[in-house]
Scaffold this active site. Structure first.
Site, PDB file in Angstrom:
ATOM      1  N   GLY A   1       0.426   1.552  -5.038  1.00 53.32           N
ATOM      2  CA  GLY A   1      -0.596   0.582  -4.666  1.00 53.32           C
ATOM      3  C   GLY A   1      -1.864   1.259  -4.166  1.00 53.32           C
TER       4      GLY A   1
ATOM      5  CD  GLU B   1      10.233   6.353 -18.328  1.00 57.08           C
ATOM      6  OE1 GLU B   1       9.112   5.804 -18.377  1.00 57.08           O
ATOM      7  OE2 GLU B   1      10.939   6.354 -17.302  1.00 57.08           O
ATOM      8  CE1 TYR B   2      15.353   4.234 -17.756  1.00 64.12           C
ATOM      9  CE2 TYR B   2      17.722   4.392 -17.978  1.00 64.12           C
ATOM     10  CZ  TYR B   2      16.610   4.041 -17.244  1.00 64.12           C
ATOM     11  OH  TYR B   2      16.774   3.496 -15.989  1.00 64.12           O
TER      12      TYR B   2
ATOM     13  NE  ARG C   1      18.327   7.946 -17.335  1.00 62.53           N
ATOM     14  CZ  ARG C   1      17.148   7.679 -16.813  1.00 62.53           C
ATOM     15  NH1 ARG C   1      17.048   7.077 -15.642  1.00 62.53           N
ATOM     16  NH2 ARG C   1      16.045   8.011 -17.442  1.00 62.53           N
TER      17      ARG C   1
ATOM     18  CE  LYS D   1       6.238   0.909 -17.211  1.00 68.17           C
ATOM     19  NZ  LYS D   1       7.180   1.053 -16.189  1.00 68.17           N
TER      20      LYS D   1
ATOM     21  CB  SER E   1       3.927  -0.174   6.753  1.00 71.59           C
ATOM     22  OG  SER E   1       3.626   1.160   7.026  1.00 71.59           O
TER      23      SER E   1
ATOM     24  CB  VAL F   1       6.072  -5.352  -3.323  1.00 75.45           C
ATOM     25  CG1 VAL F   1       4.840  -5.496  -2.456  1.00 75.45           C
ATOM     26  CG2 VAL F   1       6.250  -6.594  -4.201  1.00 75.45           C
TER      27      VAL F   1
ATOM     28  CG  LEU G   1      -1.974  -1.184   1.169  1.00 78.27           C
ATOM     29  CD1 LEU G   1      -2.855  -1.174   2.401  1.00 78.27           C
ATOM     30  CD2 LEU G   1      -2.844  -1.124  -0.090  1.00 78.27           C
TER      31      LEU G   1
ATOM     32  CG  HIS H   1       6.706   2.401 -21.473  1.00 76.37           C
ATOM     33  ND1 HIS H   1       7.281   2.982 -20.347  1.00 76.37           N
ATOM     34  CD2 HIS H   1       5.684   3.220 -21.823  1.00 76.37           C
ATOM     35  CE1 HIS H   1       6.636   4.091 -20.041  1.00 76.37           C
ATOM     36  NE2 HIS H   1       5.657   4.258 -20.919  1.00 76.37           N
ATOM     37  CG  ASN H   2      10.307   1.820 -17.956  1.00 76.79           C
ATOM     38  OD1 ASN H   2       9.141   2.008 -18.311  1.00 76.79           O
ATOM     39  ND2 ASN H   2      10.650   1.760 -16.697  1.00 76.79           N
TER      40      ASN H   2
ATOM     41  CB  SER I   1       3.560   3.341 -17.908  1.00 72.82           C
ATOM     42  OG  SER I   1       4.258   4.557 -18.062  1.00 72.82           O
ATOM     43  N   GLY I   2       2.748   5.503 -15.730  1.00 73.74           N
ATOM     44  CA  GLY I   2       2.011   6.750 -15.526  1.00 73.74           C
ATOM     45  C   GLY I   2       2.268   7.359 -14.158  1.00 73.74           C
ATOM     46  N   GLY I   3       3.105   6.688 -13.371  1.00 73.53           N
ATOM     47  CA  GLY I   3       3.440   7.225 -12.045  1.00 73.53           C
ATOM     48  C   GLY I   3       2.220   7.296 -11.155  1.00 73.53           C
TER      49      GLY I   3
HETATM   50  C1  6PG Z   1       6.521   4.656 -15.702  1.00 75.80           C
HETATM   51  C2  6PG Z   1       7.964   4.840 -15.307  1.00 75.80           C
HETATM   52  C3  6PG Z   1       8.227   4.194 -13.986  1.00 75.80           C
HETATM   53  C4  6PG Z   1       9.466   4.701 -13.277  1.00 75.80           C
HETATM   54  C5  6PG Z   1      10.752   4.338 -13.950  1.00 75.80           C
HETATM   55  C6  6PG Z   1      11.897   5.236 -13.605  1.00 75.80           C
HETATM   56  O1  6PG Z   1       6.342   4.110 -16.787  1.00 75.80           O
HETATM   57  O2  6PG Z   1       5.635   5.058 -14.965  1.00 75.80           O
HETATM   58  O3  6PG Z   1       8.800   4.282 -16.251  1.00 75.80           O
HETATM   59  O4  6PG Z   1       8.211   2.817 -14.185  1.00 75.80           O
HETATM   60  O5  6PG Z   1       9.371   6.050 -13.055  1.00 75.80           O
HETATM   61  O6  6PG Z   1      11.082   3.047 -13.531  1.00 75.80           O
HETATM   62  O7  6PG Z   1      13.014   4.623 -14.081  1.00 75.80           O
HETATM   63  P1  6PG Z   1      14.465   5.055 -13.673  1.00 75.80           P
HETATM   64  O8  6PG Z   1      14.476   5.226 -12.183  1.00 75.80           O
HETATM   65  O9  6PG Z   1      15.320   3.932 -14.128  1.00 75.80           O
HETATM   66  O10 6PG Z   1      14.723   6.341 -14.399  1.00 75.80           O
END
Ligand code: 6PG
Length: 474
Positions: free
Chosen positions: A20, A194-195, A292, A187, A40, A79, A16, A190-191, A133-135
């Site tokens: 979560g 994203e990088y 990076r 996924k 927790s 988790v 949570l 996707h990341n 994805s989407g935080g």
């Molecule tokens: C997402 C992001 C999420 C996360 C990354 C950050 O799709 O919502 O990708 O999964 O913010 O894992 O990745 P780094 O810490 O490696 O930059």
């Protein structure tokens, strides 16, 4: 079966933390009865406070948590990836029945997901790897989700996932991805993309700041304008906002107060590692991962800066910003194209049966790499399901062609000025290599045969050949 009167919740969440909790609240908003488990007390308290108007409950005891779920039980794990996922599964397993479903929604490595799926299948438990994805914001109000696992078991969660996901033109940003660990593979890719996009934005910032001498306000304006056009994307949008954000401590713009050392959790690195393993070139993504790592070499960078000096200003003409927009478009297209190409190959290699059009479609909303350009990607794969490479699509081809002149201008100017543009440069050389009908790799083969008798193939006959290179010197 679990027909206990207490079994009143449809979905359970282990973990949570912020993600979560937000996802559970999203599920509750959509009318689903949900329950959560966390060791927790603090997390449980947050959860019950935030969800006090909904039909939900939190448990600190895993037995009570599992007993509160209707059959077949569906338990989502949010988790941290790694050993914790295994220990949670170990705790849950004896309490579950055949037909129950576990969905790991963290950023787990796809090989861990494959292993867990096989182990749990032996016990009759369905295991899904589902990238989300989407935080925080996405989890709460609509993420993009990439579930992979048993297709029949997907029917149990389909309605809920579609309800909580982001929507684009009324269509949910979730789809059944494929069997096994395909959800986590997608996924991860996707990341990787994203990088690359993040690094391209950083290089653009560098060009504007050090190449043209723009201040943060001017940089913000460029990004804002681009975000109103074909470069519109979530990352462009948040990046423009970064430039005007004030630091409460100093009153200065916060971006200038942040160390130039970027951290990472590993998904970008995994993308490059896997791509190397299955021999798929994704150099723009690789460059982003390496950059990076370069950023972490602060002391050495400062030392070498003293020895070799800094970059110089770019002698820009009036078209430079327009050219830079073209260059960003070009390199961004390359990053997506490389990611999609990796998925295309992975689908064959791992028998994922990926539907690339559907993947592009669910990335149009909710996720970090959502962008206007994904509509073009979606249309390209919709037209041609087996399209090997995005650059083979006529529509994308035409747009790429139009952006080439500006791209070459910007990249030459930046290189001339000594401005580091690893992702831009990688995108262009990748493209130039990919469109080379006859590469100089014949020479590489000759060398391999010369020093190692590794043989070569001829253009005029089948089979492999070896030459006695020392005898053939002219
Ligand atoms: C997402 C992001 C999420 C996360 C990354 C950050 O799709 O919502 O990708 O999964 O913010 O894992 O990745 P780094 O810490 O490696 O930059």
């Amino acid at each position: 079966m679990n027909n206990d009167r207490k079994a009143q919740y449809a979905f359970g969440m282990v973990g949570l933390g912020t993600m979560g909790r937000n996802l559970l609240l999203n599920m509750a908003d959509n009318g689903f009865a949900v329950t959560g488990y966390d060791k927790s007390e603090k997390m449980l308290q947050f959860f019950e406070e935030e969800g006090k108007d909904h039909n939900l409950k939190g448990f600190a005891d895993i037995n009570d948590f599992v007993a509160s779920l209707q059959s077949p039980r569906t338990i989502i794990l949010l988790v941290p990836a790694g050993a914790i996922v295994d220990s949670v599964i170990l705790e849950l397993q004896p309490l579950l029945d055949k037909g129950d479903i576990i969905i790991d929604s963290g950023n787990s490595h796809f090989t861990d997901t494959s292993r867990r799926a096989v182990e749990l299948k032996e016990k009759g438990i369905h295991f899904f790897g589902m990238g989300i994805s989407g935080g925080e914001e996405g989890a709460r109000f609509g993420p993009s989700m990439m579930p992979g696992g048993d297709k029949q078991a997907y029917a149990v969660v389909k309605e809920m996932l579609e309800a909580v996901s982001a929507k684009v033109n009324g269509e949910p940003c979730v789809t059944y991805i494929g069997p096994g660990a395909s959800g986590h593979f997608v996924k991860m890719t996707h990341n990787g993309i994203e990088y690359a996009i993040m690094q391209l934005l950083a290089e653009t910032y560098e060009i504007l700041k050090n190449g043209l001498g723009y201040n943060n306000e001017q940089i913000q304006q460029v990004f804002e304008k681009w975000n109103n056009g074909r470069l519109k994307s979530f990352l462009m949008e948040i990046t423009k906002d970064v430039f005007l954000f004030k630091d409460v401590k100093t009153g200065n713009l916060l971006v200038d107060e942040i160390k130039d050392e970027a951290k990472s959790k590993g998904t970008g690195k995994w993308t490059s590692q896997v791509a190397m393993d299955i021999e798929m070139p994704i150099p723009t993504i690789d460059a982003a991962v390496s950059t990076r790592n370069l950023s972490k070499l602060k002391k050495l960078r400062v030392q070498l800066n003293d020895a070799f000096g800094s970059s110089t200003k770019i002698n820009a003409n009036e078209d430079f910003i327009a050219d830079l927009e073209e260059a960003f478009y070009f390199a961004m297209a390359g990053a997506y194209a490389q990611g999609m190409h990796l998925l295309w190959q992975a689908s064959i290699q791992y028998e994922y049966e990926l539907n690339l059009a559907e993947i592009a479609k669910i990335w149009r909303g909710g996720c970090i790499i959502r962008a206007e350009f994904l509509e073009d990607i979606y249309q390209a794969y919709k037209k041609q399901a087996n399209l090997e490479h995005l650059f083979a699509d006529a529509n994308v081809q035409q747009k790429i062609k139009q952006s080439l002149k500006g791209t070459r201008n910007v990249i030459s100017a930046a290189i001339q000025a000594g401005i580091a543009i690893p992702c831009y440069a990688a995108a262009l050389t990748y493209f130039d290599t990919l469109k080379t009908g006859r590469m100089p790799s014949n020479l590489t083969q000759a060398q391999r045969d010369f020093f190692g008798a590794h043989t070569f193939e001829r253009i005029d006959s089948e089979g492999v050949f070896h030459a006695d290179w020392n005898q053939k010197k002219i």
